[in-house]
Design a protein around this motif. Structure first.
Motif, PDB file in Angstrom:
ATOM      1  N   CYS A 121       0.831  -1.167   0.030  1.00  0.00           N
ATOM      2  CA  CYS A 121       0.150   0.068   0.111  1.00  0.00           C
ATOM      3  C   CYS A 121       1.109   1.097   0.034  1.00  0.00           C
ATOM      4  O   CYS A 121       1.900   1.645   0.696  1.00  0.00           O
ATOM      5  N   THR A 122       0.458   2.211  -0.713  1.00  0.00           N
ATOM      6  CA  THR A 122       1.357   3.477  -0.930  1.00  0.00           C
ATOM      7  C   THR A 122       0.538   4.752  -0.436  1.00  0.00           C
ATOM      8  O   THR A 122       1.099   5.888  -0.378  1.00  0.00           O
ATOM      9  N   LYS A 123      -0.675   4.551   0.103  1.00  0.00           N
ATOM     10  CA  LYS A 123      -1.520   5.472   0.600  1.00  0.00           C
ATOM     11  C   LYS A 123      -2.212   4.910   1.977  1.00  0.00           C
ATOM     12  O   LYS A 123      -2.813   3.731   2.072  1.00  0.00           O
ATOM     13  N   VAL A 124      -1.865   5.580   2.990  1.00  0.00           N
ATOM     14  CA  VAL A 124      -2.422   4.865   4.323  1.00  0.00           C
ATOM     15  C   VAL A 124      -3.214   6.074   5.023  1.00  0.00           C
ATOM     16  O   VAL A 124      -2.659   7.050   5.180  1.00  0.00           O
ATOM     17  N   ILE A 125      -4.606   5.484   5.278  1.00  0.00           N
ATOM     18  CA  ILE A 125      -5.507   6.666   5.967  1.00  0.00           C
ATOM     19  C   ILE A 125      -5.596   6.138   7.424  1.00  0.00           C
ATOM     20  O   ILE A 125      -5.909   5.101   7.696  1.00  0.00           O
ATOM     21  N   LEU A 126      -5.219   7.072   8.346  1.00  0.00           N
ATOM     22  CA  LEU A 126      -5.177   6.710   9.447  1.00  0.00           C
ATOM     23  C   LEU A 126      -6.474   7.124  10.427  1.00  0.00           C
ATOM     24  O   LEU A 126      -5.996   8.573  10.558  1.00  0.00           O
ATOM     25  N   GLY A 127      -7.260   6.556  11.084  1.00  0.00           N
ATOM     26  CA  GLY A 127      -8.308   7.295  11.717  1.00  0.00           C
ATOM     27  C   GLY A 127      -7.864   7.092  13.399  1.00  0.00           C
ATOM     28  O   GLY A 127      -7.350   6.025  13.908  1.00  0.00           O
ATOM     29  N   ILE A 128      -7.735   8.248  13.954  1.00  0.00           N
ATOM     30  CA  ILE A 128      -7.283   8.037  15.416  1.00  0.00           C
ATOM     31  C   ILE A 128      -8.200   8.462  16.388  1.00  0.00           C
ATOM     32  O   ILE A 128      -7.651   8.648  17.618  1.00  0.00           O
ATOM     33  N   GLY A 129      -9.446   8.261  16.354  1.00  0.00           N
ATOM     34  CA  GLY A 129     -10.217   8.630  17.425  1.00  0.00           C
ATOM     35  C   GLY A 129     -10.240   7.175  18.535  1.00  0.00           C
ATOM     36  O   GLY A 129      -9.837   6.328  17.961  1.00  0.00           O
ATOM     37  N   GLY A 130     -10.684   7.535  19.609  1.00  0.00           N
ATOM     38  CA  GLY A 130     -10.623   6.413  20.632  1.00  0.00           C
ATOM     39  C   GLY A 130      -9.578   5.960  21.169  1.00  0.00           C
ATOM     40  O   GLY A 130      -9.583   4.803  21.794  1.00  0.00           O
ATOM     41  N   SER A 131      -8.338   6.513  21.231  1.00  0.00           N
ATOM     42  CA  SER A 131      -7.025   6.197  21.611  1.00  0.00           C
ATOM     43  C   SER A 131      -7.004   5.673  23.262  1.00  0.00           C
ATOM     44  O   SER A 131      -7.623   6.625  24.051  1.00  0.00           O
ATOM     45  N   ALA A 132      -6.227   4.884  23.587  1.00  0.00           N
ATOM     46  CA  ALA A 132      -6.228   4.669  25.038  1.00  0.00           C
ATOM     47  C   ALA A 132      -4.949   4.898  25.715  1.00  0.00           C
ATOM     48  O   ALA A 132      -4.785   4.866  26.786  1.00  0.00           O
ATOM     49  N   SER A 133      -4.162   5.679  24.812  1.00  0.00           N
ATOM     50  CA  SER A 133      -2.858   6.059  25.345  1.00  0.00           C
ATOM     51  C   SER A 133      -2.546   7.570  25.341  1.00  0.00           C
ATOM     52  O   SER A 133      -3.383   8.233  24.527  1.00  0.00           O
ATOM     53  N   THR A 134      -1.543   7.931  26.068  1.00  0.00           N
ATOM     54  CA  THR A 134      -1.001   9.258  26.001  1.00  0.00           C
ATOM     55  C   THR A 134       0.439   9.024  25.892  1.00  0.00           C
ATOM     56  O   THR A 134       1.226   9.796  26.626  1.00  0.00           O
ATOM     57  N   ASP A 135       1.018   8.630  24.742  1.00  0.00           N
ATOM     58  CA  ASP A 135       2.564   8.338  24.348  1.00  0.00           C
ATOM     59  C   ASP A 135       2.817   9.241  23.242  1.00  0.00           C
ATOM     60  O   ASP A 135       4.059   9.024  22.925  1.00  0.00           O
ATOM     61  N   GLY A 136       2.316  10.312  23.072  1.00  0.00           N
ATOM     62  CA  GLY A 136       2.873  10.869  21.788  1.00  0.00           C
ATOM     63  C   GLY A 136       3.027  10.545  20.653  1.00  0.00           C
ATOM     64  O   GLY A 136       3.701  11.182  19.652  1.00  0.00           O
ATOM     65  N   GLY A 137       2.398   9.416  20.280  1.00  0.00           N
ATOM     66  CA  GLY A 137       2.421   8.734  19.214  1.00  0.00           C
ATOM     67  C   GLY A 137       3.878   7.933  19.134  1.00  0.00           C
ATOM     68  O   GLY A 137       4.338   7.292  17.971  1.00  0.00           O
ATOM     69  N   ALA A 138       4.526   7.984  20.178  1.00  0.00           N
ATOM     70  CA  ALA A 138       5.987   7.242  20.146  1.00  0.00           C
ATOM     71  C   ALA A 138       5.886   5.581  19.850  1.00  0.00           C
ATOM     72  O   ALA A 138       6.570   5.362  19.252  1.00  0.00           O
ATOM     73  N   GLY A 139       4.821   4.926  20.592  1.00  0.00           N
ATOM     74  CA  GLY A 139       4.693   3.710  20.233  1.00  0.00           C
ATOM     75  C   GLY A 139       4.508   3.283  18.562  1.00  0.00           C
ATOM     76  O   GLY A 139       5.165   2.513  17.916  1.00  0.00           O
ATOM     77  N   LEU A 140       3.579   4.154  17.981  1.00  0.00           N
ATOM     78  CA  LEU A 140       3.426   3.952  16.755  1.00  0.00           C
ATOM     79  C   LEU A 140       4.472   4.163  15.772  1.00  0.00           C
ATOM     80  O   LEU A 140       4.619   3.325  15.098  1.00  0.00           O
ATOM     81  N   VAL A 141       5.336   5.367  16.113  1.00  0.00           N
ATOM     82  CA  VAL A 141       6.427   5.377  15.225  1.00  0.00           C
ATOM     83  C   VAL A 141       7.793   4.476  15.544  1.00  0.00           C
ATOM     84  O   VAL A 141       8.293   4.136  14.537  1.00  0.00           O
ATOM     85  N   ARG A 142       7.524   4.028  16.734  1.00  0.00           N
ATOM     86  CA  ARG A 142       8.860   2.754  16.924  1.00  0.00           C
ATOM     87  C   ARG A 142       8.260   1.718  16.193  1.00  0.00           C
ATOM     88  O   ARG A 142       9.043   0.760  15.810  1.00  0.00           O
ATOM     89  N   ALA A 143       7.030   1.182  15.936  1.00  0.00           N
ATOM     90  CA  ALA A 143       6.495   0.146  15.342  1.00  0.00           C
ATOM     91  C   ALA A 143       7.094   0.295  13.835  1.00  0.00           C
ATOM     92  O   ALA A 143       7.303  -0.771  13.042  1.00  0.00           O
ATOM     93  N   LEU A 144       7.108   1.673  13.321  1.00  0.00           N
ATOM     94  CA  LEU A 144       7.709   1.779  12.094  1.00  0.00           C
ATOM     95  C   LEU A 144       8.886   1.980  11.815  1.00  0.00           C
ATOM     96  O   LEU A 144       9.471   2.016  10.690  1.00  0.00           O
ATOM     97  N   GLY A 145       9.818   1.470  12.805  1.00  0.00           N
ATOM     98  CA  GLY A 145      11.096   1.585  12.624  1.00  0.00           C
ATOM     99  C   GLY A 145      11.938   2.568  13.488  1.00  0.00           C
ATOM    100  O   GLY A 145      13.284   2.556  13.638  1.00  0.00           O
ATOM    101  N   ALA A 146      11.333   3.582  14.034  1.00  0.00           N
ATOM    102  CA  ALA A 146      12.065   4.627  15.065  1.00  0.00           C
ATOM    103  C   ALA A 146      12.466   4.009  16.278  1.00  0.00           C
ATOM    104  O   ALA A 146      11.801   2.967  16.561  1.00  0.00           O
ATOM    105  N   ARG A 147      13.682   4.387  16.904  1.00  0.00           N
ATOM    106  CA  ARG A 147      14.408   3.727  18.068  1.00  0.00           C
ATOM    107  C   ARG A 147      14.520   4.920  18.920  1.00  0.00           C
ATOM    108  O   ARG A 147      14.772   6.120  18.885  1.00  0.00           O
TER     109      ARG A 147
END
Length: 380
Positions: A121-147
């Motif tokens: 997939c070359t286009k990703v649409i991310l719906g972000i309502g209803g989150s359980a976390s307050t991690d600044g999106g750090a977990g999300l970007v780490r799953a994509l390769g950030a350290r």
């Protein structure tokens, strides 16, 4: 007639609302043609809405908000993927409903995004309502390769509180992973990342944080924003100069506990209103041709409804081509003037038939059928 309702949260899915209303309409008008277009605003129900519109559901097992594996997935059509954060990293995925304000993570949403990208997939649409976390999106970007490393060069643990122990952010692999991928985020709030109106003070209490935890999380998010600015400055210094990318005060950065911030600063994402995105994905405007009435709805019609929620978006789109709109709901807190301003000619509430809210929640389908009958009768 088309029924384009959001879910009745905790009670009925969008398609179940449409089926019940349609049954009621046909009891009064047996020859009525009643179509269903499930909708959502980027939060719970977004995956179901686009799958109902013809997207393929691709299953993915990913990390839930507290690390346990959950069965989620993304919806795909061609090279476009739709990911619903709520379905993998949302409050609905907390084991036993027990809040974890300091340790909950957005990692799972990043894992689902990674699966979509790895599938081509070359286009990703991310719906972000209803989150359980307050991690600044750090977990999300780490799953994509950030350290994200501490002072000893070790990976920090998950969750918002752990951001305070981070000393270094490496985005090299992240940038390689998302190269050539367009990322669009469905976002309906305008909060910044930090400060009095930021992610932690505004949404932390909804996720179980007490006053002291809210303060700690806001401090952690401030530290995270500093690390992101430093990392982006190192990544492209000739372009960014000394300041790096600092999106902490941008409207929407505080969405989903800061996932909006990470998406803007580290994924190069575009933030767009959720209902507009979903209506485009499900082909709602095309479905309006030849339609004489749209029935929309959600669990409660209130002032929040008018601030970019699904009902308001559906009404605006229908009104733009001259199609009248009525709404069904569990409870209605909007007067005729407020409804009219939103483009809704009438509202039909379950509590008009059953004043006991608990009764409405326990058995809403027969009540919705009766509302469908009323709508059909009023059309005569």
């Amino acid at each position: 007639m088309i029924v384009a309702s959001d879910k009745f949260k905790g009670t009925l899915r969008s398609d179940e609302v449409a089926a019940a209303v349609g049954d009621g309409v046909r009891r009064v008008r047996p020859n009525a043609v009643v179509g269903a277009v499930p909708v959502a605003d980027g939060g719970d129900g977004t995956l179901a809405a686009v799958v109902a519109a013809g997207f393929e559901l691709v299953p993915v097992v990913a990390s839930g908000p507290t690390g346990e594996p959950v069965e989620s997935g993304f919806a795909r059509r061609g090279e476009v993927a739709v990911v619903e954060l709520a379905d993998v990293s949302g409050l609905v995925r907390l084991p036993g409903g027990k809040a974890a304000p300091m340790t909950a993570t957005s990692r799972g949403a990043g894992e689902v995004m990674a699966a979509a990208i790895d599938s081509g997939c070359t286009k990703v649409i991310l719906g972000i309502g209803g989150s359980a976390s307050t991690d600044g999106g750090a977990g999300l970007v780490r799953a994509l390769g950030a350290r994200l490393l501490d002072a000893h060069g070790e990976e920090v643990t998950e969750g918002g509180a752990a951001l305070l122990t981070a000393e270094y952010l490496d985005v090299t692999a992240l940038h390689d992973r998302i190269k050539g991928v367009e990322i669009i985020v469905a976002c309906d709030v305008d909060n910044p990342l930090t400060g009095p109106a930021g992610a932690a003070p505004t949404y932390g209490p909804q996720k179980g944080a007490d006053a002291a935890q809210v303060k700690e999380l806001d401090t952690a998010l401030t530290h995270w924003a500093d690390l992101v600015a430093s990392a982006t400055r190192r990544a492209v210094p000739a372009v960014l100069g000394e300041s790096g990318l600092d999106f902490r005060d941008v409207a929407g950065a505080g969405a989903a506990g800061g996932v909006g911030f990470a998406a803007l600063a580290l994924l190069g994402a575009e933030l767009r209103p959720g209902i507009e995105l979903v209506l485009g994905l499900v082909g709602f405007r095309e479905r309006l041709v030849g339609v004489d009435l749209v029935v929309t709805g959600e669990g409660a019609l209130d002032e929040q409804t008018l601030r970019g929620k699904a009902v308001a978006g559906v009404a605006a789109a229908a009104n733009a081509v001259g199609v009248p709109v009525v709404a069904v709901c569990g409870t209605n807190l909007l007067g005729p003037e407020r409804l009219s301003k939103a483009g809704i000619t009438a509202a039909y509430a379950l509590t008009d038939l059953q004043p006991d809210v608990r009764g409405c929640i326990a058995d809403p389908v027969p009540l919705l059928r009766r509302l469908g009958e009323q709508i059909a009768a009023d059309l005569r």
